[in-house]
Motif scaffolding. Sequence first.
Motif, PDB file in Angstrom:
ATOM      1  N   GLN A  71      -3.741  -7.320 -19.259  1.00  0.00           N
ATOM      2  CA  GLN A  71      -4.432  -7.268 -17.969  1.00  0.00           C
ATOM      3  C   GLN A  71      -3.440  -7.394 -16.815  1.00  0.00           C
ATOM      4  OE1 GLN A  71      -7.447 -10.250 -18.046  1.00  0.00           O
ATOM      5  NE2 GLN A  71      -8.866  -8.997 -19.271  1.00  0.00           N
ATOM      6  N   GLN A  72      -2.460  -8.276 -17.024  1.00  0.00           N
ATOM      7  CA  GLN A  72      -1.438  -8.450 -15.991  1.00  0.00           C
ATOM      8  C   GLN A  72      -0.654  -7.156 -15.793  1.00  0.00           C
ATOM      9  OE1 GLN A  72       1.476 -11.435 -16.984  1.00  0.00           O
ATOM     10  NE2 GLN A  72       1.543 -12.149 -14.852  1.00  0.00           N
ATOM     11  N   GLN A  73      -0.337  -6.458 -16.883  1.00  0.00           N
ATOM     12  CA  GLN A  73       0.391  -5.173 -16.773  1.00  0.00           C
ATOM     13  C   GLN A  73      -0.477  -4.120 -16.083  1.00  0.00           C
ATOM     14  OE1 GLN A  73       1.571  -4.292 -20.803  1.00  0.00           O
ATOM     15  NE2 GLN A  73       3.528  -5.404 -20.611  1.00  0.00           N
ATOM     16  N   ILE A  74      -1.775  -4.082 -16.407  1.00  0.00           N
ATOM     17  CA  ILE A  74      -2.677  -3.114 -15.784  1.00  0.00           C
ATOM     18  C   ILE A  74      -2.745  -3.374 -14.276  1.00  0.00           C
ATOM     19  CG2 ILE A  74      -5.105  -2.414 -15.616  1.00  0.00           C
ATOM     20  CD1 ILE A  74      -5.274  -2.823 -18.676  1.00  0.00           C
ATOM     21  N   VAL A  75      -2.887  -4.657 -13.924  1.00  0.00           N
ATOM     22  CA  VAL A  75      -2.940  -5.012 -12.485  1.00  0.00           C
ATOM     23  C   VAL A  75      -1.640  -4.604 -11.809  1.00  0.00           C
ATOM     24  CG1 VAL A  75      -2.999  -6.964 -10.879  1.00  0.00           C
ATOM     25  CG2 VAL A  75      -4.626  -6.840 -12.761  1.00  0.00           C
ATOM     26  N   HIS A  76      -0.516  -4.889 -12.502  1.00  0.00           N
ATOM     27  CA  HIS A  76       0.794  -4.528 -11.939  1.00  0.00           C
ATOM     28  C   HIS A  76       0.906  -3.008 -11.746  1.00  0.00           C
ATOM     29  CE1 HIS A  76       5.028  -4.831 -11.109  1.00  0.00           C
ATOM     30  NE2 HIS A  76       5.336  -4.002 -12.118  1.00  0.00           N
ATOM     31  N   HIS A  77       0.489  -2.224 -12.749  1.00  0.00           N
ATOM     32  CA  HIS A  77       0.536  -0.754 -12.642  1.00  0.00           C
ATOM     33  C   HIS A  77      -0.395  -0.253 -11.542  1.00  0.00           C
ATOM     34  CE1 HIS A  77       3.262  -0.070 -15.916  1.00  0.00           C
ATOM     35  NE2 HIS A  77       2.465  -0.636 -16.847  1.00  0.00           N
ATOM     36  N   LEU A  78      -1.595  -0.855 -11.498  1.00  0.00           N
ATOM     37  CA  LEU A  78      -2.542  -0.451 -10.451  1.00  0.00           C
ATOM     38  C   LEU A  78      -1.993  -0.764  -9.058  1.00  0.00           C
ATOM     39  CD1 LEU A  78      -6.032  -1.382 -11.928  1.00  0.00           C
ATOM     40  CD2 LEU A  78      -5.151   0.894 -11.425  1.00  0.00           C
ATOM     41  N   SER A  79      -1.380  -1.931  -8.915  1.00  0.00           N
ATOM     42  CA  SER A  79      -0.832  -2.289  -7.601  1.00  0.00           C
ATOM     43  C   SER A  79       0.306  -1.344  -7.224  1.00  0.00           C
ATOM     44  CB  SER A  79      -0.375  -3.751  -7.583  1.00  0.00           C
ATOM     45  OG  SER A  79       0.667  -3.929  -8.522  1.00  0.00           O
ATOM     46  N   ILE A  80       1.157  -0.954  -8.182  1.00  0.00           N
ATOM     47  CA  ILE A  80       2.230   0.015  -7.909  1.00  0.00           C
ATOM     48  C   ILE A  80       1.610   1.361  -7.527  1.00  0.00           C
ATOM     49  CG2 ILE A  80       4.071   1.389  -8.963  1.00  0.00           C
ATOM     50  CD1 ILE A  80       4.849  -1.135 -10.538  1.00  0.00           C
ATOM     51  N   ALA A 112       0.163   1.081  -4.135  1.00  0.00           N
ATOM     52  CA  ALA A 112       1.262   0.993  -3.157  1.00  0.00           C
ATOM     53  C   ALA A 112       1.847   2.384  -2.908  1.00  0.00           C
ATOM     54  CB  ALA A 112       2.339   0.028  -3.650  1.00  0.00           C
ATOM     55  N   VAL A 113       2.025   3.157  -3.985  1.00  0.00           N
ATOM     56  CA  VAL A 113       2.550   4.533  -3.845  1.00  0.00           C
ATOM     57  C   VAL A 113       1.573   5.387  -3.043  1.00  0.00           C
ATOM     58  CG1 VAL A 113       3.103   6.632  -5.146  1.00  0.00           C
ATOM     59  CG2 VAL A 113       4.021   4.433  -5.898  1.00  0.00           C
ATOM     60  N   LEU A 134       0.620   6.809   4.351  1.00  0.00           N
ATOM     61  CA  LEU A 134       1.324   6.440   5.584  1.00  0.00           C
ATOM     62  C   LEU A 134       2.365   7.495   5.971  1.00  0.00           C
ATOM     63  CD1 LEU A 134       1.809   2.581   5.097  1.00  0.00           C
ATOM     64  CD2 LEU A 134       0.307   3.739   6.719  1.00  0.00           C
ATOM     65  N   LEU A 135       3.090   7.997   4.959  1.00  0.00           N
ATOM     66  CA  LEU A 135       4.075   9.055   5.238  1.00  0.00           C
ATOM     67  C   LEU A 135       3.394  10.317   5.752  1.00  0.00           C
ATOM     68  CD1 LEU A 135       6.584   8.690   2.254  1.00  0.00           C
ATOM     69  CD2 LEU A 135       7.019   8.203   4.666  1.00  0.00           C
ATOM     70  N   ALA A 136       2.257  10.684   5.109  1.00  0.00           N
ATOM     71  CA  ALA A 136       1.522  11.877   5.557  1.00  0.00           C
ATOM     72  C   ALA A 136       1.006  11.682   6.984  1.00  0.00           C
ATOM     73  CB  ALA A 136       0.371  12.164   4.599  1.00  0.00           C
ATOM     74  N   MET A 137       0.477  10.477   7.267  1.00  0.00           N
ATOM     75  CA  MET A 137      -0.008  10.212   8.622  1.00  0.00           C
ATOM     76  C   MET A 137       1.133  10.231   9.631  1.00  0.00           C
ATOM     77  SD  MET A 137      -2.915   7.283   7.970  1.00  0.00           S
ATOM     78  CE  MET A 137      -3.053   6.931   9.694  1.00  0.00           C
ATOM     79  N   GLY A 138       2.283   9.680   9.235  1.00  0.00           N
ATOM     80  CA  GLY A 138       3.449   9.704  10.131  1.00  0.00           C
ATOM     81  C   GLY A 138       3.904  11.129  10.404  1.00  0.00           C
ATOM     82  N   ALA A 139       3.963  11.949   9.328  1.00  0.00           N
ATOM     83  CA  ALA A 139       4.375  13.349   9.503  1.00  0.00           C
ATOM     84  C   ALA A 139       3.374  14.086  10.377  1.00  0.00           C
ATOM     85  CB  ALA A 139       4.503  14.025   8.141  1.00  0.00           C
ATOM     86  N   HIS A 140       2.062  13.822  10.162  1.00  0.00           N
ATOM     87  CA  HIS A 140       1.024  14.470  10.968  1.00  0.00           C
ATOM     88  C   HIS A 140       1.137  14.052  12.429  1.00  0.00           C
ATOM     89  CE1 HIS A 140      -2.790  16.233  12.038  1.00  0.00           C
ATOM     90  NE2 HIS A 140      -3.194  15.051  12.529  1.00  0.00           N
ATOM     91  N   THR A 141       1.353  12.763  12.667  1.00  0.00           N
ATOM     92  CA  THR A 141       1.495  12.261  14.040  1.00  0.00           C
ATOM     93  C   THR A 141       2.713  12.887  14.722  1.00  0.00           C
ATOM     94  OG1 THR A 141       0.500  10.167  13.333  1.00  0.00           O
ATOM     95  CG2 THR A 141       1.681  10.173  15.433  1.00  0.00           C
TER      96      THR A 141
END
Length: 197
Positions: free
Chosen positions: A15-24, A27-28, A34-41
């Motif tokens: 479960q800890q690994q699943i949470v870790h993978h989900l959080s990564i 995050a990605v 955020l990168l797409a919004m920055g490029a659009h802005t």
Amino acid sequence: MIRINLIPYRDARRQQQIVHHLSIFFAVVVIAVLLAMGAHTTASMQLSDLKEETIRVQQQNAELKKKIGKIENLANLRGDVERKLDIVDRLQEGRFRSLKTLHEIAKVIPDNVWIKSVKDGGDTIELSGLGESNKAVANFMRKLDQSPLFSNIQLLVISRITVDGLPVRTFSLNMSRIDELPDRKKASAAANKGGKG
């Protein structure tokens, strides 16, 4: 023998690994958004700047067209003014030319000759008048021939008539008018002669 149950530990670790993978993963995804919004802005800001620049260039273009139109109008006006000035110069020349012609005739005319008409045809002048005698008309022609303004004096007709009971001669003659050089041309011609000598 002591038995340790490792299944809950493995489940917790999984479960800890699943949470870790989900959080990564999240995050990605967040970074990508955020990168797409920055490029659009950034692209929106650049597009806005380009639109403003286009509007400014169009305004400058319109102002330049107005200025070019004014310059073309000024060139046309200048041409009109130059043409009018040329016409005025020619009229002034003609006026002074006629005045000089009449002044010169008045200078050389004898007391016993009277002018009835003067026709100025540009380079040729036709005179008609009355003279007391043939000799008076001949004297007038001689004086005209000696004048610096006239040449090629030709008697067209002379005849005897009676005016108020007195016998007189009516005559008509042609002559050529010699144009004097303007002062600037005279000075230039004199300088050229001096330079050649």
